[in-house]
Design an enzyme around this catalytic site. Structure first.
Site, PDB file in Angstrom:
ATOM      1  N   GLY A  11      35.610 -32.185 108.660  1.00 32.71           N
ATOM      2  CA  GLY A  11      34.512 -31.306 108.267  1.00 32.71           C
ATOM      3  C   GLY A  11      34.684 -29.934 108.873  1.00 32.71           C
ATOM      4  O   GLY A  11      35.090 -29.807 110.023  1.00 32.71           O
ATOM      5  N   ARG A  83      44.861 -44.338  93.982  1.00 37.31           N
ATOM      6  CA  ARG A  83      44.130 -44.807  92.804  1.00 37.31           C
ATOM      7  C   ARG A  83      45.116 -45.237  91.725  1.00 37.31           C
ATOM      8  O   ARG A  83      45.992 -44.476  91.352  1.00 37.31           O
ATOM      9  CB  ARG A  83      43.275 -43.679  92.230  1.00 37.31           C
ATOM     10  CG  ARG A  83      42.111 -43.333  93.061  1.00 37.31           C
ATOM     11  CD  ARG A  83      40.881 -43.068  92.168  1.00 37.31           C
ATOM     12  NE  ARG A  83      39.681 -43.260  92.962  1.00 37.31           N
ATOM     13  CZ  ARG A  83      39.058 -42.260  93.592  1.00 37.31           C
ATOM     14  NH1 ARG A  83      39.519 -41.043  93.485  1.00 37.31           N
ATOM     15  NH2 ARG A  83      37.985 -42.494  94.311  1.00 37.31           N
ATOM     16  N   ASP A 116      37.939 -36.254 116.410  1.00 34.61           N
ATOM     17  CA  ASP A 116      38.481 -37.528 116.870  1.00 34.61           C
ATOM     18  C   ASP A 116      39.490 -38.156 115.883  1.00 34.61           C
ATOM     19  O   ASP A 116      40.599 -38.533 116.269  1.00 34.61           O
ATOM     20  CB  ASP A 116      37.287 -38.469 117.102  1.00 34.61           C
ATOM     21  CG  ASP A 116      37.699 -39.867 117.441  1.00 34.61           C
ATOM     22  OD1 ASP A 116      38.214 -40.049 118.547  1.00 34.61           O
ATOM     23  OD2 ASP A 116      37.506 -40.767 116.596  1.00 34.61           O
ATOM     24  N   THR A 138      34.747 -29.805 116.279  1.00 32.49           N
ATOM     25  CA  THR A 138      33.658 -30.536 115.638  1.00 32.49           C
ATOM     26  C   THR A 138      32.327 -29.988 116.131  1.00 32.49           C
ATOM     27  O   THR A 138      32.180 -29.675 117.319  1.00 32.49           O
ATOM     28  CB  THR A 138      33.664 -32.072 115.858  1.00 32.49           C
ATOM     29  OG1 THR A 138      32.466 -32.608 115.303  1.00 32.49           O
ATOM     30  CG2 THR A 138      33.730 -32.479 117.301  1.00 32.49           C
ATOM     31  N   ASP A 140      29.789 -31.674 116.398  1.00 28.55           N
ATOM     32  CA  ASP A 140      29.116 -32.730 117.171  1.00 28.55           C
ATOM     33  C   ASP A 140      29.460 -32.701 118.662  1.00 28.55           C
ATOM     34  O   ASP A 140      28.789 -33.336 119.463  1.00 28.55           O
ATOM     35  CB  ASP A 140      29.490 -34.111 116.621  1.00 28.55           C
ATOM     36  CG  ASP A 140      28.909 -34.365 115.238  1.00 28.55           C
ATOM     37  OD1 ASP A 140      28.284 -33.444 114.680  1.00 28.55           O
ATOM     38  OD2 ASP A 140      29.089 -35.476 114.712  1.00 28.55           O
ATOM     39  N   ASP A 142      31.910 -34.117 120.231  1.00 30.79           N
ATOM     40  CA  ASP A 142      32.119 -35.471 120.745  1.00 30.79           C
ATOM     41  C   ASP A 142      33.590 -35.847 120.947  1.00 30.79           C
ATOM     42  O   ASP A 142      33.921 -37.023 121.038  1.00 30.79           O
ATOM     43  CB  ASP A 142      31.432 -36.491 119.820  1.00 30.79           C
ATOM     44  CG  ASP A 142      31.966 -36.442 118.388  1.00 30.79           C
ATOM     45  OD1 ASP A 142      32.877 -35.642 118.109  1.00 30.79           O
ATOM     46  OD2 ASP A 142      31.464 -37.206 117.547  1.00 30.79           O
ATOM     47  N   ARG A 175       0.877 -28.510 112.811  1.00 34.53           N
ATOM     48  CA  ARG A 175       1.685 -29.611 112.285  1.00 34.53           C
ATOM     49  C   ARG A 175       2.736 -30.071 113.291  1.00 34.53           C
ATOM     50  O   ARG A 175       3.125 -29.316 114.189  1.00 34.53           O
ATOM     51  CB  ARG A 175       2.437 -29.160 111.024  1.00 34.53           C
ATOM     52  CG  ARG A 175       1.531 -29.063 109.827  1.00 34.53           C
ATOM     53  CD  ARG A 175       2.273 -28.455 108.654  1.00 34.53           C
ATOM     54  NE  ARG A 175       1.491 -28.588 107.437  1.00 34.53           N
ATOM     55  CZ  ARG A 175       1.664 -27.860 106.351  1.00 34.53           C
ATOM     56  NH1 ARG A 175       2.591 -26.924 106.322  1.00 34.53           N
ATOM     57  NH2 ARG A 175       0.927 -28.061 105.292  1.00 34.53           N
ATOM     58  N   ARG A 184      26.462 -37.505 114.632  1.00 36.28           N
ATOM     59  CA  ARG A 184      26.559 -38.886 114.157  1.00 36.28           C
ATOM     60  C   ARG A 184      26.410 -39.886 115.296  1.00 36.28           C
ATOM     61  O   ARG A 184      25.610 -40.799 115.236  1.00 36.28           O
ATOM     62  CB  ARG A 184      27.913 -39.119 113.495  1.00 36.28           C
ATOM     63  CG  ARG A 184      28.153 -38.280 112.281  1.00 36.28           C
ATOM     64  CD  ARG A 184      29.625 -38.170 112.020  1.00 36.28           C
ATOM     65  NE  ARG A 184      30.173 -39.413 111.520  1.00 36.28           N
ATOM     66  CZ  ARG A 184      30.123 -39.781 110.248  1.00 36.28           C
ATOM     67  NH1 ARG A 184      29.555 -39.002 109.367  1.00 36.28           N
ATOM     68  NH2 ARG A 184      30.650 -40.905 109.852  1.00 36.28           N
ATOM     69  N   ARG A 290      27.258 -25.756 109.910  1.00 39.00           N
ATOM     70  CA  ARG A 290      28.728 -25.675 109.897  1.00 39.00           C
ATOM     71  C   ARG A 290      29.264 -24.420 109.245  1.00 39.00           C
ATOM     72  O   ARG A 290      30.425 -24.055 109.462  1.00 39.00           O
ATOM     73  CB  ARG A 290      29.293 -26.884 109.140  1.00 39.00           C
ATOM     74  CG  ARG A 290      29.193 -28.118 109.927  1.00 39.00           C
ATOM     75  CD  ARG A 290      29.685 -29.392 109.292  1.00 39.00           C
ATOM     76  NE  ARG A 290      30.473 -29.343 108.102  1.00 39.00           N
ATOM     77  CZ  ARG A 290      30.886 -30.430 107.468  1.00 39.00           C
ATOM     78  NH1 ARG A 290      30.568 -31.628 107.945  1.00 39.00           N
ATOM     79  NH2 ARG A 290      31.596 -30.347 106.391  1.00 39.00           N
TER      80      ARG A 290
END
Ligand code: F6P
Length: 378
Positions: A11, A83, A116, A138, A140, A142, A175, A184, A290
């Site tokens: 990503g 495929r 990763d 990333t 994230d 991580d 609110r 993730r 991103r």
């Protein structure tokens, strides 16, 4: 060292181009030719690449989001989906084709910009004889063995700005404003943006939550005159005893880590509305985190990572990941990054063997959040 190539995989994040620029400029300063492999490992498989030049196609890219050489999110060439018409999909190991291509093209080193999964494949290629150097990417944050990945700081900034905006509308209409952010298996974005954006609650994958506890916190705020609350939820957060909310699974779950998460923000908002009597609204921030221009921090970090990666190549130090350790540039063997996931071609991601860097309970961010009364839902 005459010819090197860069591939961006997984990503996208803000900062890809800044790393590419850092590598290209350092390479050129040492008389090394630099190439860009198109769309990550897919380009390596298809032998699709271009020459990169800091005075033409790699110029003016520092501030640009995306990746000038593309990126692939579903190319595990060690377990590649092929495929065949009218027949079941087959998964085949095409890594040898990639190695032949790289050798034929005369690349003395390939830089693998990715998280990763990407670094797992890089380690596997290194074991099979390719000179590789990883750069940790990333949003994230991580990737194991490094303090920080490029792209993360920009994602936190975007989430923080979103919280600032939700703050004023939430306060106006009394609110609960829920913000679902990415993350993730690690809650770094949620936790850090909650601290930066004045969040009242941060729900992260590392701490299974109890919404009764969160509702208690929100009711206390109401009693003290604060008739609104800001709740940040990582997409990978889950209730105690509950499961991750998976939207869909790509490629039958084979190959790379393919679960697409999402929906927890809506669920948390609906349940908190029930429990507190305050209206609640969810905003899912998604790919805003991103895309677009990197922060100054990410531009500098990415440039440092790119230049360091090329420096390592010049030293002939392969099979490593450039990292930041206690604020200093360094490198670690990719072998350490993959953790117990040693087998060539093994699936990466959140398996028990993988080595993702998740939030630990003794992290300063957790301690700070607790000290200032941010509810972590436990
Ligand atoms: O791993 C980075 C990440 O942005 C996660 O935060 C998110 O869950 C995932 O990628 C989304 O990936 P995709 O681009 O496949 O939708």
């Amino acid at each position: 060292m005459k010819k090197v190539a860069i591939l961006a995989n997984g990503g996208d994040v803000s900062g890809f181009n800044a790393v590419i620029r850092g590598i290209v400029k350092t390479a050129e300063n040492h008389g090394v030719e630099c190439y860009g492999i198109i769309e990550g490992y897919t380009g390596l498989l298809e032998n699709n690449y271009i020459r990169l030049d800091s005075y033409s196609n790699a110029s003016g890219i520092l501030y640009k989001g995306g990746s000038i050489i593309g990126s692939s999110t579903n190319a595990n060439v060690f377990n590649y989906k092929s495929r065949r018409k009218g027949q079941e999909d087959e998964y085949v190991d095409l890594s040898d084709v990639c190695i032949e291509n790289a050798k034929k093209d005369g690349f003395d080193c390939i830089f693998t910009l990715g998280g990763d999964g990407t670094q797992k494949s890089a380690r596997d290629f290194y074991k099979k004889g390719l000179n590789v150097i990883g750069v940790p990417k990333t949003i994230d944050n991580d990737v194991a063995c490094t303090d920080i990945t490029f792209g993360y700081n920009t994602a936190v900034s975007v989430a923080t700005e979103a919280l600032d905006r939700l703050h004023s509308t939430g306060e106006t209409h009394h609110r609960i404003m829920v913000l679902e952010v990415m993350g993730r298996y690690a809650g770094w974005i949620a936790l850090e943006s909650a601290i930066a954006g004045g969040g009242d609650v941060a729900l992260i994958p590392e701490i299974p939550f109890d919404l009764n506890k969160v509702a208690k916190k929100i009711k206390e705020r109401i009693e003290k005159g604060k008739r609104f609350s800001l709740v940040v939820v990582a997409e990978g957060a889950a209730p105690k005893g509950g499961k991750l909310l998976v939207k869909n699974v790509r490629d039958n779950g084979k190959g790379v880590d393919n679960t697409k998460l999402g929906g927890i923000g809506e669920k948390v908002a609906a349940e908190l509305q029930e429990l507190t009597g305050l209206e609640a609204r969810n905003t899912t921030l998604g790919y805003m985190q991103r895309g677009g221009t990197p922060t100054a921090y990410d531009r500098v970090l990415s440039t440092k990572y790119g230049a360091k990666a090329m420096e390592l190549a010049l030293e002939g130090k392969f099979g490593v990941l450039t990292v930041l350790k206690n604020g200093k540039l360094d490198s670690v063997p990719l072998e350490d990054v993959v953790g117990e996931n040693k087998e060539i071609g093994a699936v990466s991601g959140n398996t028990k063997e993988s080595n993702l860097r998740r939030v630990t309970m003794d992290d300063d961010l957790v301690k700070t959040a607790r000290n200032i009364g941010i509810s972590l839902g436990d």
